[in-house]
Design an enzyme around this catalytic site. Structure first.
Site, PDB file in Angstrom:
ATOM      1  N   LEU A 169       0.826  -1.210   0.000  1.00 36.27           N
ATOM      2  CA  LEU A 169       0.000   0.000   0.000  1.00 36.27           C
ATOM      3  C   LEU A 169       0.859   1.258   0.000  1.00 36.27           C
ATOM      4  O   LEU A 169       0.564   2.221  -0.712  1.00 36.27           O
ATOM      5  CB  LEU A 169      -0.942  -0.004   1.213  1.00 36.27           C
ATOM      6  CG  LEU A 169      -1.881   1.200   1.341  1.00 36.27           C
ATOM      7  CD1 LEU A 169      -2.799   1.352   0.126  1.00 36.27           C
ATOM      8  CD2 LEU A 169      -2.710   1.096   2.630  1.00 36.27           C
ATOM      9  N   ASP A 198      12.721   4.091  11.375  1.00 40.13           N
ATOM     10  CA  ASP A 198      12.471   2.878  12.160  1.00 40.13           C
ATOM     11  C   ASP A 198      11.353   3.218  13.143  1.00 40.13           C
ATOM     12  O   ASP A 198      11.581   3.916  14.135  1.00 40.13           O
ATOM     13  CB  ASP A 198      13.753   2.473  12.897  1.00 40.13           C
ATOM     14  CG  ASP A 198      13.525   1.307  13.848  1.00 40.13           C
ATOM     15  OD1 ASP A 198      12.403   0.744  13.854  1.00 40.13           O
ATOM     16  OD2 ASP A 198      14.462   0.968  14.605  1.00 40.13           O
ATOM     17  N   ALA A 255       4.010  -2.003   8.967  1.00 42.57           N
ATOM     18  CA  ALA A 255       3.443  -3.022   9.852  1.00 42.57           C
ATOM     19  C   ALA A 255       4.209  -4.326   9.723  1.00 42.57           C
ATOM     20  O   ALA A 255       4.885  -4.580   8.730  1.00 42.57           O
ATOM     21  CB  ALA A 255       1.973  -3.260   9.502  1.00 42.57           C
ATOM     22  N   TYR A 256       4.066  -5.138  10.752  1.00 40.96           N
ATOM     23  CA  TYR A 256       4.514  -6.531  10.706  1.00 40.96           C
ATOM     24  C   TYR A 256       3.307  -7.312  10.192  1.00 40.96           C
ATOM     25  O   TYR A 256       2.269  -7.357  10.843  1.00 40.96           O
ATOM     26  CB  TYR A 256       4.889  -6.978  12.114  1.00 40.96           C
ATOM     27  CG  TYR A 256       5.369  -8.413  12.225  1.00 40.96           C
ATOM     28  CD1 TYR A 256       6.706  -8.702  12.481  1.00 40.96           C
ATOM     29  CD2 TYR A 256       4.480  -9.482  12.102  1.00 40.96           C
ATOM     30  CE1 TYR A 256       7.145 -10.028  12.589  1.00 40.96           C
ATOM     31  CE2 TYR A 256       4.912 -10.803  12.211  1.00 40.96           C
ATOM     32  CZ  TYR A 256       6.243 -11.062  12.453  1.00 40.96           C
ATOM     33  OH  TYR A 256       6.669 -12.362  12.565  1.00 40.96           O
ATOM     34  N   THR A 273      -6.811  -3.861  10.010  1.00 35.99           N
ATOM     35  CA  THR A 273      -7.140  -5.115   9.335  1.00 35.99           C
ATOM     36  C   THR A 273      -8.430  -5.756   9.836  1.00 35.99           C
ATOM     37  O   THR A 273      -8.840  -5.535  10.983  1.00 35.99           O
ATOM     38  CB  THR A 273      -5.969  -6.112   9.553  1.00 35.99           C
ATOM     39  OG1 THR A 273      -6.334  -7.409   9.081  1.00 35.99           O
ATOM     40  CG2 THR A 273      -5.628  -6.258  11.030  1.00 35.99           C
ATOM     41  N   TYR A 312      -1.101 -11.706  15.114  1.00 36.28           N
ATOM     42  CA  TYR A 312      -1.130 -10.581  14.179  1.00 36.28           C
ATOM     43  C   TYR A 312      -2.334  -9.675  14.474  1.00 36.28           C
ATOM     44  O   TYR A 312      -2.197  -8.458  14.623  1.00 36.28           O
ATOM     45  CB  TYR A 312      -1.187 -11.098  12.738  1.00 36.28           C
ATOM     46  CG  TYR A 312      -1.520 -10.033  11.716  1.00 36.28           C
ATOM     47  CD1 TYR A 312      -0.626  -8.998  11.447  1.00 36.28           C
ATOM     48  CD2 TYR A 312      -2.730 -10.053  11.020  1.00 36.28           C
ATOM     49  CE1 TYR A 312      -0.929  -8.018  10.515  1.00 36.28           C
ATOM     50  CE2 TYR A 312      -3.037  -9.083  10.090  1.00 36.28           C
ATOM     51  CZ  TYR A 312      -2.140  -8.059   9.850  1.00 36.28           C
ATOM     52  OH  TYR A 312      -2.457  -7.081   8.934  1.00 36.28           O
TER      53      TYR A 312
END
Length: 297
Positions: A21, A45, A69-70, A110, A134
């Site tokens: 994105l 970071d 994001a992770y 999400t 997550y």
């Protein structure tokens, strides 16, 4: 636009600028309405509060769009600390630094914040109940944004595909170029979302002061199996897609069976809904070349 608060060219900083994105924003032609500055992991970071403060206070954007994001859903089950360090503490750092310079914040979240056991589309204010590390880490990030910033948008999305980065459409076309049959899960239902449509929506949203939580996904609903079939039809592939169950494809992190989100906040604020997912798929395929079928090997 009603609700718009700035007339000048908006200065926008995008975190996670190398992601699927993030790159959409950085490479998009906005016709000169926005000055978009992309920050990747090397230039910012997000797990360092000091870095977030120094970089944002130097750039002084009007808006921060937080895409970093992770996102390794299965890996997160084995690395919860890392997932929370990036998704929760990282979002806290970005929220604090953005608020201190008076920048609006749009954080991308999400459908995984829900448990996926629903049968009607999830509303923005429905109870969250993430079932994966997550999802839990992304919800913790949302909560950090809500508690630390006063001018925020949280945009939850689902089933993302686009030009920049690996995604389901790419995977299916790659497999279809090598095989004449594919099995795809048919008991998980959601709404595919095209990064270009999502980015355009977010740019419309951040020009307003309609703060709060938004569900933004492609219009319409399908299963992964139906999505895969549409990919074959729209790309002209002759590969046959057959349905299978989630149980036949076990993964370390459980996938939500029902990821459909209601777009109530988009409707009530008079914002532009995202186009139907199949129309978005067509646009995506028309813009990109993919491997051709070769079932001879």
């Amino acid at each position: 636009m009603t609700g718009a608060t700035e007339q000048h060219k908006l200065k926008v900083v995008v975190t996670g600028a190398n992601g699927q994105l993030g790159r959409e924003f950085v490479l998009m032609d906005t016709g000169g309405s926005f000055e978009i500055i992309g920050l990747d992991r090397k230039t910012l970071d997000i797990t360092s509060l000091d870095q977030c403060r120094s970089v944002l206070s130097r750039l002084r954007p009007d808006v921060v769009i937080h895409c970093a994001a992770y996102t390794a859903v299965d890996k997160a089950e084995a690395e919860p600390d890392e997932a929370f360090r990036v998704n929760a503490a990282g979002s806290r750092n970005v929220a604090l630094a953005a608020r201190e310079i008076g920048a609006k914040l749009c954080a991308v979240s999400t459908d995984y914040v829900f448990d996926g056991s629903g049968t009607v589309p999830y509303k923005e204010y429905d109870r969250t109940n993430p079932q994966t590390v997550y999802g839990q880490s992304k919800l913790a990030g949302e909560q950090a944004v809500i508690s630390l910033h006063d001018r925020y948008f949280i945009v939850r999305t689902s089933w993302v595909f686009g030009a920049y980065g690996p995604n389901f459409v790419q995977t299916m076309l790659k497999l279809a170029s090598k095989r004449d049959r594919l099995s795809v899960v048919a008991d998980q239902v959601g709404s595919p979302t095209y990064t270009r449509d999502l980015a355009l929506f977010i740019l419309e949203l951040v020009q307003t002061d309609y703060y709060g939580i938004y569900h933004a996904s492609g219009s319409g609903v399908c299963s992964w199996y139906e999505f895969a079939k549409a990919i074959m039809e729209e790309s002209g592939s002759s590969t046959f897609v057959e349905p299978c169950t989630t149980q036949e494809f076990p993964r370390p992190a459980p996938r939500p069976l029902y990821s459909v989100m209601d777009h109530g906040a988009i409707r009530s604020n008079g914002l532009t809904p995202l186009p139907p997912w199949r129309e978005a798929l067509r646009h995506y395929l028309s813009q990109h070349k993919f491997p051709q079928e070769d079932h001879t090997s």
